[in-house]
Design a protein around this motif. Structure first.
Motif, PDB file in Angstrom:
ATOM      1  N   SER A  18      17.571   6.176  -2.839  1.00 37.23           N
ATOM      2  CA  SER A  18      16.727   6.101  -4.033  1.00 37.23           C
ATOM      3  C   SER A  18      15.370   6.750  -3.785  1.00 37.23           C
ATOM      4  N   TYR A  19      14.943   7.548  -4.744  1.00 40.08           N
ATOM      5  CA  TYR A  19      13.630   8.195  -4.681  1.00 40.08           C
ATOM      6  C   TYR A  19      12.953   8.052  -6.042  1.00 40.08           C
ATOM      7  N   ASN A  20      11.827   7.368  -6.064  1.00 38.66           N
ATOM      8  CA  ASN A  20      11.076   7.103  -7.295  1.00 38.66           C
ATOM      9  C   ASN A  20      11.963   6.495  -8.385  1.00 38.66           C
ATOM     10  N   ASN A  46      14.916   3.522   0.485  1.00 37.84           N
ATOM     11  CA  ASN A  46      13.732   4.019  -0.208  1.00 37.84           C
ATOM     12  C   ASN A  46      13.289   5.297   0.498  1.00 37.84           C
ATOM     13  N   SER A  49       9.463   6.943  -1.642  1.00 32.66           N
ATOM     14  CA  SER A  49       9.078   6.889  -3.049  1.00 32.66           C
ATOM     15  C   SER A  49       7.576   6.642  -3.200  1.00 32.66           C
ATOM     16  N   THR A  53       6.374   2.708  -7.521  1.00 33.35           N
ATOM     17  CA  THR A  53       7.770   2.257  -7.639  1.00 33.35           C
ATOM     18  C   THR A  53       8.109   1.187  -6.597  1.00 33.35           C
ATOM     19  N   ASN A  74       9.305  11.358   1.842  1.00 29.54           N
ATOM     20  CA  ASN A  74      10.572  11.841   1.298  1.00 29.54           C
ATOM     21  C   ASN A  74      11.230  12.814   2.272  1.00 29.54           C
TER      22      ASN A  74
END
Length: 370
Positions: A18-20, A46, A49, A53, A74
């Protein structure tokens, strides 16, 4: 779902890079618990992010059977998946399989459940949740990107798949220790994963799933230019190497034709082709071996390359000679470009799947270890 399959769900680990994220990630987790299983382990990564978020990851971290791993910055989807695979190998060593799921709502819990069931009925097989890209409602960049990738993979690697870019995959646990060593940290990693399965003869089964694009796929972090370059990197390197060799070949050929045409009117094209190919052949072999396919073996690959080299050379020379001799077309260099372009694509397939094909590794027997 029958009781036997329900009992096996705790041996499945779901991975969500998951990113942002937004609230769709929370909804996805909630629906997975409701529709698939209340206790199925979920690992969320994560991937660096933004701070606003963070609240979503904090909320998920508090849930039971839900683990949140974090990158400080990231690093890409491929790296996030590898991080999750490392964790599963160390903390879920007895699990049966891993399911990778996108966290943006494109994969429904019903389809995730469908893919899990397909795996449990046919273990040792990689399950891909495959979307239908023929619908007009599919965003144009997604439709064209998938079609192009599918055709390229099919023609160059003999891998017949409907959806090469799907993020919904069920992976046998025994593959994870090999997948963490596959090159690529971003979207190209998923393509390299498919090529690994093909090279190691690991069976792949596609399961049709719903094609969901939210807000015209605006939430996707796929960069059409940058990530496509990485996905097609082997072919791009092959093209670069070929262009250099091709230019040397054509220049040498043209010069020899100019010199030999009056001395050997019947065979000057064949002679020029042979000398030009020998001149460019050594450079092409070395660049393809070390820069394109990165093959470490020497003896077997050079024997195969020489065999392919002569087959291509003879085909090019005889076809061009025949066209010049038996038709009204007498511009030898132009005809040669056309014929050699066709041979070029055939050559890529042959070199990737035969000449520089990677040696079998212990991964080839991984399904027997399950």
């Amino acid at each position: 779902m029958n009781k036997d399959i329900k009992d096996q769900l705790d041996d499945i680990v779901i991975v969500i890079p998951s990113y942002n994220p937004d609230k769709k990630l929370l909804e996805l987790i909630k629906n997975i618990r409701r529709i698939i299983s209340l206790t199925i382990p979920i690992v969320i990564v994560n991937d660096g992010s933004e701070s606003e978020t963070e609240k979503y990851f904090v909320q998920l971290h508090a849930e039971s059977n839900c683990t949140v791993l974090s990158h400080s910055e990231n690093e890409g989807k491929g790296k996030a998946l590898k991080t999750a695979f490392h964790y599963i190998l160390n903390h879920h060593p007895t699990c049966n399989a891993t399911v990778t799921v996108d966290g943006d709502g494109q994969h429904t819990p019903e389809d995730i459940k469908k893919c899990i069931k397909a795996y449990l009925y046919k273990k040792h097989t990689v399950i891909l949740g495959s979307r239908n890209f023929n619908k007009e409602t599919i965003p144009i960049r997604s439709r064209l990107g998938n079609i192009f990738t599918r055709k390229l993979i099919s023609n160059m690697n003999n891998l017949q798949l409907t959806d090469t870019q799907t993020g919904l995959r069920v992976l046998p646990f025994s593959t994870l220790k090999y997948l963490i060593d596959i090159k690529g940290d971003r979207y190209e990693y998923e393509m390299n994963m498919l090529l690994f399965f093909k090279e190691q003869a690991i069976p792949i089964k596609e399961v049709p799933i719903e094609t969901v694009y939210i807000e015209n796929n605006d939430s996707s972090h796929f960069n059409p230019l940058l990530d496509s370059v990485k996905i097609y990197s082997v072919f791009i390197r092959y093209c670069t190497s070929a262009v250099a060799s091709f230019l040397a070949d054509i220049l040498t050929f043209s010069l020899l034709v100019f010199i030999l045409e009056n001395h050997f009117p019947s065979y000057y094209i064949i002679i020029s082709t042979v000398i030009a190919r020998i001149t460019s052949g050594l450079f092409n072999y070395l660049s393809n071996k070390h820069l394109v396919f990165r093959e470490k073996r020497t003896s077997s690959s050079i024997h195969r390359y020489v065999m392919l080299f002569f087959i291509q050379m003879i085909a090019s020379a005889t076809i061009v000679q025949a066209i010049v001799t038996f038709t009204v077309y007498d511009t030898a260099w132009l005809i040669k470009i056309l014929i050699d372009t066709i041979i070029f694509f055939i050559g890529f397939y042959a070199q990737k799947n035969w000449v520089f094909k990677k040696a079998s590794s212990p991964a080839q027997n991984i399904t027997e270890k399950l």
